[in-house]
Design a protein around this motif. Structure first.
Motif, short mmCIF file in Angstrom:
data_model
loop_
_atom_site.label_atom_id
_atom_site.label_comp_id
_atom_site.label_asym_id
_atom_site.label_seq_id
_atom_site.Cartn_x
_atom_site.Cartn_y
_atom_site.Cartn_z
N LYS A 168 0.84 -1.19 0.00
CA LYS A 168 0.00 0.00 0.00
C LYS A 168 0.88 1.24 0.00
O LYS A 168 1.97 1.24 0.59
CB LYS A 168 -0.90 -0.02 1.23
CG LYS A 168 -1.91 1.11 1.31
CD LYS A 168 -2.74 1.02 2.58
CE LYS A 168 -3.66 -0.17 2.57
NZ LYS A 168 -4.59 -0.17 3.73
N SER A 169 0.44 2.29 -0.67
CA SER A 169 1.22 3.52 -0.70
C SER A 169 1.48 4.01 0.72
O SER A 169 0.55 4.23 1.50
CB SER A 169 0.47 4.59 -1.49
OG SER A 169 1.21 5.80 -1.52
N GLY A 170 2.75 4.12 1.08
CA GLY A 170 3.13 4.53 2.42
C GLY A 170 3.13 3.42 3.44
O GLY A 170 3.50 3.64 4.60
N GLY A 171 2.73 2.20 3.04
CA GLY A 171 2.67 1.09 3.97
C GLY A 171 4.01 0.39 4.13
O GLY A 171 4.88 0.47 3.25
N GLN A 172 4.16 -0.33 5.22
CA GLN A 172 5.40 -1.04 5.52
C GLN A 172 5.30 -2.54 5.24
O GLN A 172 6.31 -3.19 4.96
CB GLN A 172 5.79 -0.82 6.99
CG GLN A 172 6.03 0.63 7.35
CD GLN A 172 7.16 1.25 6.56
OE1 GLN A 172 8.24 0.66 6.43
NE2 GLN A 172 6.93 2.43 6.00
N ASP A 173 4.11 -3.11 5.33
CA ASP A 173 3.94 -4.54 5.09
C ASP A 173 4.02 -4.83 3.59
O ASP A 173 3.48 -4.07 2.77
CB ASP A 173 2.61 -5.03 5.64
CG ASP A 173 2.56 -4.96 7.16
OD1 ASP A 173 3.58 -4.59 7.77
OD2 ASP A 173 1.50 -5.27 7.73
N LEU A 174 4.66 -5.94 3.24
CA LEU A 174 4.88 -6.29 1.84
C LEU A 174 4.26 -7.64 1.51
O LEU A 174 4.27 -8.57 2.32
CB LEU A 174 6.38 -6.38 1.54
CG LEU A 174 7.27 -5.19 1.92
CD1 LEU A 174 8.72 -5.50 1.57
CD2 LEU A 174 6.80 -3.92 1.22
N ALA A 175 3.73 -7.75 0.29
CA ALA A 175 3.40 -9.04 -0.31
C ALA A 175 4.41 -9.27 -1.43
O ALA A 175 4.66 -8.37 -2.25
CB ALA A 175 1.98 -9.04 -0.87
N ILE A 176 5.01 -10.45 -1.46
CA ILE A 176 6.04 -10.76 -2.45
C ILE A 176 5.56 -11.96 -3.26
O ILE A 176 5.31 -13.04 -2.71
CB ILE A 176 7.39 -11.08 -1.76
CG1 ILE A 176 7.80 -9.90 -0.86
CG2 ILE A 176 8.46 -11.35 -2.80
CD1 ILE A 176 9.02 -10.18 -0.01
N VAL A 219 -6.66 -5.66 -4.91
CA VAL A 219 -7.86 -4.97 -4.44
C VAL A 219 -7.84 -4.86 -2.92
O VAL A 219 -7.22 -5.67 -2.23
CB VAL A 219 -9.15 -5.69 -4.90
CG1 VAL A 219 -9.31 -5.63 -6.41
CG2 VAL A 219 -9.16 -7.14 -4.42
N ASP A 220 -8.54 -3.86 -2.43
CA ASP A 220 -8.70 -3.66 -0.99
C ASP A 220 -9.96 -4.38 -0.54
O ASP A 220 -11.07 -3.96 -0.86
CB ASP A 220 -8.79 -2.16 -0.71
CG ASP A 220 -8.98 -1.85 0.77
OD1 ASP A 220 -8.83 -2.78 1.59
OD2 ASP A 220 -9.27 -0.70 1.11
N LEU A 221 -9.79 -5.48 0.19
CA LEU A 221 -10.95 -6.25 0.66
C LEU A 221 -11.46 -5.79 2.01
O LEU A 221 -12.65 -5.88 2.29
CB LEU A 221 -10.59 -7.74 0.73
CG LEU A 221 -10.32 -8.45 -0.60
CD1 LEU A 221 -9.99 -9.91 -0.35
CD2 LEU A 221 -11.50 -8.32 -1.54
N ASP A 222 -10.57 -5.33 2.88
CA ASP A 222 -10.99 -5.05 4.25
C ASP A 222 -10.22 -3.90 4.89
O ASP A 222 -10.22 -3.77 6.11
CB ASP A 222 -10.85 -6.31 5.11
CG ASP A 222 -9.53 -7.02 4.87
OD1 ASP A 222 -8.56 -6.34 4.47
OD2 ASP A 222 -9.46 -8.24 5.06
N GLY A 223 -9.55 -3.08 4.09
CA GLY A 223 -8.80 -1.97 4.64
C GLY A 223 -7.48 -2.37 5.28
O GLY A 223 -6.83 -1.54 5.93
N ALA A 224 -7.06 -3.63 5.09
CA ALA A 224 -5.81 -4.11 5.69
C ALA A 224 -4.61 -3.60 4.91
O ALA A 224 -4.73 -3.03 3.82
CB ALA A 224 -5.81 -5.63 5.74
N GLU A 225 -3.42 -3.82 5.48
CA GLU A 225 -2.19 -3.37 4.83
C GLU A 225 -1.88 -4.16 3.56
O GLU A 225 -1.27 -3.64 2.63
CB GLU A 225 -1.02 -3.49 5.81
CG GLU A 225 -1.00 -2.44 6.90
CD GLU A 225 -0.78 -1.04 6.34
OE1 GLU A 225 0.20 -0.83 5.61
OE2 GLU A 225 -1.62 -0.16 6.62
N LEU A 226 -2.28 -5.43 3.52
CA LEU A 226 -1.97 -6.28 2.38
C LEU A 226 -3.17 -6.38 1.44
O LEU A 226 -4.32 -6.38 1.87
CB LEU A 226 -1.57 -7.67 2.86
CG LEU A 226 -0.27 -7.73 3.67
CD1 LEU A 226 -0.06 -9.13 4.23
CD2 LEU A 226 0.93 -7.29 2.84
#
Length: 258
Positions: A168-176, A219-226
């Motif tokens: 997410k823009s500005g987020g720290q959590d990553l999906a690889i 897509v954003d499913l629940d407002g989470a970071e990932l």
């Protein structure tokens, strides 16, 4: 570095989407309330929408019948929707399924366009993607070396240097997302490259499992970071699955048809 190996329990009804036979209606089935797949082009007709709970279908019907729009989670754009509820011989509404139509306007290309729709606007539509960095490749190599169970689960060598990082823009959590094995059935018209999914947060790297093909959109499913993952397999028709990373990788929806 902390490795948290999660083995997602795949729901067989959601994990694989077989294409509908020629002439059959397209179908959407999502376990999350307020979400459904549909075509944008009006000439493709209605989509049969099913849900785990009939209350989800009733809420969707109330929303569209009230003239409120639905939102494409990939873009945030809003569209008018129509819902048709099948009736029994006595005229009573049957809520095993409904038929949804989204008015998408003039076609933008010759390619059929589908979207994942929601009755509520998404909190995020912009996801940052980039190639994996060398330190991240080294970190994942260390994870694989240190865990024999993970190496056995992955089975084939991973193309770590070809991985894509999403956040997410500005987020720290990553999906690889790491390309894996290519699966082909030429006679059946099927081809897809499995992709392995790792995540990274403040606790370290974690292997979440694999999805059946390359991710088509986030897509954003629940407002989470990932992000949620919309995955499109190459098949004789349309084979789309929706995956959530909240609490571990798991399939939560499907869309298929010709």
């Amino acid at each position: 570095m902390v490795l948290r190996l999660r083995v997602a329990a795949l729901l067989l009804g959601l994990a694989v989407v077989g294409p509908a036979a020629a002439g059959e209606e397209s179908e959407s089935h999502i376990s999350r309330p307020g979400l459904f797949f549909a075509w944008l082009s009006p000439d493709l007709g209605a989509v049969v929408v099913r849900a785990d709970d009939a209350a989800h279908l009733r809420a969707l019907a109330r929303h569209c019948r009230a003239g409120r729009p639905v939102f494409a989670l990939q873009t945030g754009e809003k569209y008018p929707c129509q819902i048709e509820v099948p009736k029994d011989p006595s005229g009573g509404e049957q809520w095993e399924e409904v038929r949804a139509t989204v008015q998408g306007g003039p076609a933008r290309s010759n390619t059929r366009q589908y979207r994942l729709f929601s009755i509520a606007p998404p909190l995020t539509t912009q996801w940052t993607t980039r190639p994996i960095a060398a330190p991240e490749v080294q970190a994942l190599e260390g994870v694989l070396r240190s865990d024999a169970r993970l190496r056995a689960a992955v089975r084939s060598p991973l193309k770590l240097a070809a991985a894509t990082v999403v956040h997410k823009s500005g987020g720290q959590d990553l999906a690889i997302l790491v390309p894996g094995k290519l699966v082909q059935d030429r006679a059946g018209g099927y081809h897809a490259r499995r992709h392995h999914v790792f995540t990274k947060d403040r606790k370290g790297y974690a292997y979440q499992g694999d999805v059946p093909a390359k991710v088509a959109s986030f897509v954003d499913l629940d407002g989470a970071e990932l992000p949620g993952l919309v995955v499109s397999e190459g098949c004789d028709g349309w084979c789309i699955t929706l995956w959530s990373l909240a609490g571990g990788l798991r399939p939560v929806g499907r869309f298929g048809g010709h």
